[in-house]
Scaffold this motif. Sequence first.
Motif, PDB file in Angstrom:
ATOM      1  N   UNK A  54       0.779  -1.284  -0.043  1.00 25.79           N
ATOM      2  CA  UNK A  54      -0.123  -0.003  -0.011  1.00 25.79           C
ATOM      3  C   UNK A  54       0.970   1.211   0.026  1.00 25.79           C
ATOM      4  N   UNK A  55       0.517   2.210  -0.733  1.00 26.59           N
ATOM      5  CA  UNK A  55       0.770   3.490  -0.543  1.00 26.59           C
ATOM      6  C   UNK A  55       0.446   4.301   0.657  1.00 26.59           C
ATOM      7  N   UNK A  56       1.158   5.149   1.293  1.00 23.77           N
ATOM      8  CA  UNK A  56       0.951   5.687   2.460  1.00 23.77           C
ATOM      9  C   UNK A  56      -0.157   7.015   2.165  1.00 23.77           C
ATOM     10  N   UNK A  57       0.103   7.498   1.128  1.00 27.06           N
ATOM     11  CA  UNK A  57      -0.754   8.539   0.678  1.00 27.06           C
ATOM     12  C   UNK A  57      -1.822   8.151  -0.481  1.00 27.06           C
ATOM     13  N   UNK A  58      -3.167   8.187   0.029  1.00 26.64           N
ATOM     14  CA  UNK A  58      -4.261   7.872  -0.868  1.00 26.64           C
ATOM     15  C   UNK A  58      -5.060   8.977  -0.788  1.00 26.64           C
ATOM     16  N   UNK A  59      -5.996   9.037  -1.675  1.00 24.78           N
ATOM     17  CA  UNK A  59      -7.048  10.150  -1.928  1.00 24.78           C
ATOM     18  C   UNK A  59      -7.899  10.336  -0.870  1.00 24.78           C
ATOM     19  N   UNK A  60      -8.570   9.503  -0.239  1.00 29.44           N
ATOM     20  CA  UNK A  60      -9.535   9.782   0.774  1.00 29.44           C
ATOM     21  C   UNK A  60      -9.024   9.338   2.393  1.00 29.44           C
ATOM     22  N   UNK A  61      -8.123   8.464   2.473  1.00 31.66           N
ATOM     23  CA  UNK A  61      -7.597   8.294   3.798  1.00 31.66           C
ATOM     24  C   UNK A  61      -6.195   7.834   3.885  1.00 31.66           C
ATOM     25  N   UNK A  62      -5.363   7.773   4.843  1.00 37.00           N
ATOM     26  CA  UNK A  62      -4.032   7.368   4.779  1.00 37.00           C
ATOM     27  C   UNK A  62      -3.876   5.779   4.561  1.00 37.00           C
ATOM     28  N   UNK A  63      -2.590   5.269   4.087  1.00 36.45           N
ATOM     29  CA  UNK A  63      -2.440   3.889   3.916  1.00 36.45           C
ATOM     30  C   UNK A  63      -2.555   3.454   5.351  1.00 36.45           C
ATOM     31  N   UNK A  64      -2.110   3.984   6.471  1.00 39.91           N
ATOM     32  CA  UNK A  64      -1.912   3.641   7.905  1.00 39.91           C
ATOM     33  C   UNK A  64      -3.359   3.321   8.090  1.00 39.91           C
ATOM     34  N   UNK A  65      -4.268   4.230   8.086  1.00 42.19           N
ATOM     35  CA  UNK A  65      -5.619   3.901   8.568  1.00 42.19           C
ATOM     36  C   UNK A  65      -6.284   2.857   7.825  1.00 42.19           C
ATOM     37  N   UNK A  66      -5.928   2.427   6.844  1.00 49.82           N
ATOM     38  CA  UNK A  66      -6.678   1.238   5.785  1.00 49.82           C
ATOM     39  C   UNK A  66      -5.882   0.133   6.583  1.00 49.82           C
ATOM     40  N   UNK A  67      -4.558   0.016   6.800  1.00 48.74           N
ATOM     41  CA  UNK A  67      -4.060  -1.140   7.405  1.00 48.74           C
ATOM     42  C   UNK A  67      -4.529  -1.431   8.726  1.00 48.74           C
ATOM     43  N   UNK A  68      -4.486  -0.556   9.647  1.00 48.19           N
ATOM     44  CA  UNK A  68      -5.242  -0.535  11.047  1.00 48.19           C
ATOM     45  C   UNK A  68      -6.715  -1.186  10.920  1.00 48.19           C
ATOM     46  N   UNK A  69      -7.356  -0.698  10.044  1.00 46.38           N
ATOM     47  CA  UNK A  69      -8.757  -1.238   9.916  1.00 46.38           C
ATOM     48  C   UNK A  69      -8.734  -2.639   9.305  1.00 46.38           C
ATOM     49  N   UNK A  70      -7.817  -3.075   8.358  1.00 44.00           N
ATOM     50  CA  UNK A  70      -7.626  -4.390   8.058  1.00 44.00           C
ATOM     51  C   UNK A  70      -7.101  -5.195   9.222  1.00 44.00           C
ATOM     52  N   UNK A  71      -6.180  -4.901  10.053  1.00 45.58           N
ATOM     53  CA  UNK A  71      -5.888  -5.555  11.049  1.00 45.58           C
ATOM     54  C   UNK A  71      -6.788  -5.877  12.104  1.00 45.58           C
ATOM     55  N   UNK A  72      -7.661  -4.813  12.519  1.00 50.08           N
ATOM     56  CA  UNK A  72      -8.898  -4.999  13.362  1.00 50.08           C
ATOM     57  C   UNK A  72      -9.905  -6.187  12.687  1.00 50.08           C
ATOM     58  N   UNK A  73     -10.025  -5.951  11.339  1.00 52.31           N
ATOM     59  CA  UNK A  73     -11.052  -6.818  10.898  1.00 52.31           C
ATOM     60  C   UNK A  73     -10.652  -8.344  10.376  1.00 52.31           C
ATOM     61  N   UNK A  74      -9.318  -8.274  10.055  1.00 49.86           N
ATOM     62  CA  UNK A  74      -8.614  -9.608   9.431  1.00 49.86           C
ATOM     63  C   UNK A  74      -7.462 -10.169  10.451  1.00 49.86           C
ATOM     64  N   UNK A  75      -6.966  -9.430  11.147  1.00 48.02           N
ATOM     65  CA  UNK A  75      -6.040 -10.018  12.142  1.00 48.02           C
ATOM     66  C   UNK A  75      -4.536  -9.443  11.629  1.00 48.02           C
ATOM     67  N   UNK A  76      -3.619 -10.070  12.151  1.00 43.84           N
ATOM     68  CA  UNK A  76      -2.232  -9.782  11.714  1.00 43.84           C
ATOM     69  C   UNK A  76      -2.135 -10.186  10.114  1.00 43.84           C
ATOM     70  N   UNK A  77      -1.553  -8.999   9.621  1.00 42.33           N
ATOM     71  CA  UNK A  77      -1.556  -9.186   7.789  1.00 42.33           C
ATOM     72  C   UNK A  77      -0.114  -8.746   7.366  1.00 42.33           C
ATOM     73  N   UNK A  78       0.530  -9.465   6.726  1.00 43.60           N
ATOM     74  CA  UNK A  78       1.812  -8.982   6.234  1.00 43.60           C
ATOM     75  C   UNK A  78       1.637  -7.735   5.360  1.00 43.60           C
ATOM     76  N   UNK A  79       2.677  -6.812   5.496  1.00 46.86           N
ATOM     77  CA  UNK A  79       2.278  -5.440   4.656  1.00 46.86           C
ATOM     78  C   UNK A  79       3.626  -4.965   4.561  1.00 46.86           C
ATOM     79  N   UNK A  80       3.623  -4.323   3.144  1.00 46.36           N
ATOM     80  CA  UNK A  80       5.020  -3.582   2.695  1.00 46.36           C
ATOM     81  C   UNK A  80       4.209  -2.197   2.198  1.00 46.36           C
TER      82      UNK A  80
END
Length: 442
Positions: A54-80
């Motif tokens: 994932x890119x950090x800079x996205x048009x609607x939210x940060x890549x960090x926010x996306x990843x934290x939501x994914x971790x909350x919903x799916x659990x630990x997830x490898x990411x670059x």
Amino acid sequence: MSGPKVVLVVEDDPVLGPALVQRLRLEGFRPRLAATGAEALREAAALRPDAVVSDIRLPDMSGEAVYLRLVADLGALPAVFMTAFSEVAQAVRLVRAGARDYLTKPVDVDRLVEALGAAMAESPAPQRMEAAGPSLGISVAMREVEALIRKAARVDAPIVLSGETGVGKEVAARFLHDVSARADEPFVALNCAAIARDLAESTLFGHERGAFTGAVSRQAGVAERAGAGTLLLDEIAELSLDLQAKLLRLVQERRFLPLGAAAERPFAARLVCATHADLAAQVRAGRFREDLFYRLNVIPVEVPPLRHRTEDLPWLAERLLAEAVTRFGLGARHFTPTALASLADHEWPGNVRELRNRIERAVALTDGDDIGPADLFPERRLEGDSPAGSSRLGAAINDATRDAIAEALQHAGGNRAEAARRLGISRTTLWKRMRELGIVAD
């Protein structure tokens, strides 16, 4: 036999995104491209990817926010992660949250593929959280609390949740209820410190018509209204000693007697108690019954204060922001990277309750879509954004922000609109940050 690993690629660049997808497909992965954070969350819900790029800079939210939501919903997830700007504080937060690597643009695709392969080799299958129910946090401390609560949910022994005011003890109690076999039954909470002393027994156990002056009809207490669900008694240390004796009977005999009733009634709910007090110290001081303490304190769970689990701050902030925007019926709001970083530079004496209040105030009063540090901490405006006594982290964040803006302006030939697009923020936010940091563009 398992098929190719699914990799969610989150990148809005119309050239880089498809190029990464093509390369990952050649490497034997099954890539899926999303150009926005919202699209990424929808794709993740449907695909349940094995890894994220994932890119950090996205048009609607940060890549960090996306990843934290994914971790909350799916659990630990490898990411670059990929970014055009080197932001150390953000990189540290992402790594603590489970990210594998952090690459600066222009991206070395060979290195990205290598990092992704290493991440998936270390975690061949994402560690999914148990189905249903929200998680309590991404920090090690809160994952341990969650694991303990999940185990406790399998039995009906009483639980005592302890911790400072505002840490989220009721949230933990609701989580226990949601992951237990009683999830479809009522959840009833009572703050023992908020009920009048002369009404406490009636509130707990109910009363019959005529039981006392003003009792014009039968009233069920919380012990009855909880049914076969969960009864949370918050601030249990505030109960009087005489009521503690009656609560002891409810715990031991699983029965209670409403005021004015001729016969006892069965108590079928799971009992959970919460307190910010040291119950053992209350026992020694003679303010809490020792026998009740040992009957209740079968499974003690301590919820740590927010200052001891700063990894949870961005994750919690994004969730609370989404709740506030929905509740107020406003348009989308986004935290700037410096706003998220500033959360770690505060002691949070009010814990999660204070975080919620600050976010709700910022959502209600901020002009525009971007929420910055000054919106969360308006009291700091009196001291300036970079006071002499501010922490080294705050200074480092400002330096990194200044460098990022200067680099974006240079690449954009001084065009502020283009620089704002490259930074993933609005032109208004860019102008404000330039003014705050003393940046002058030719």
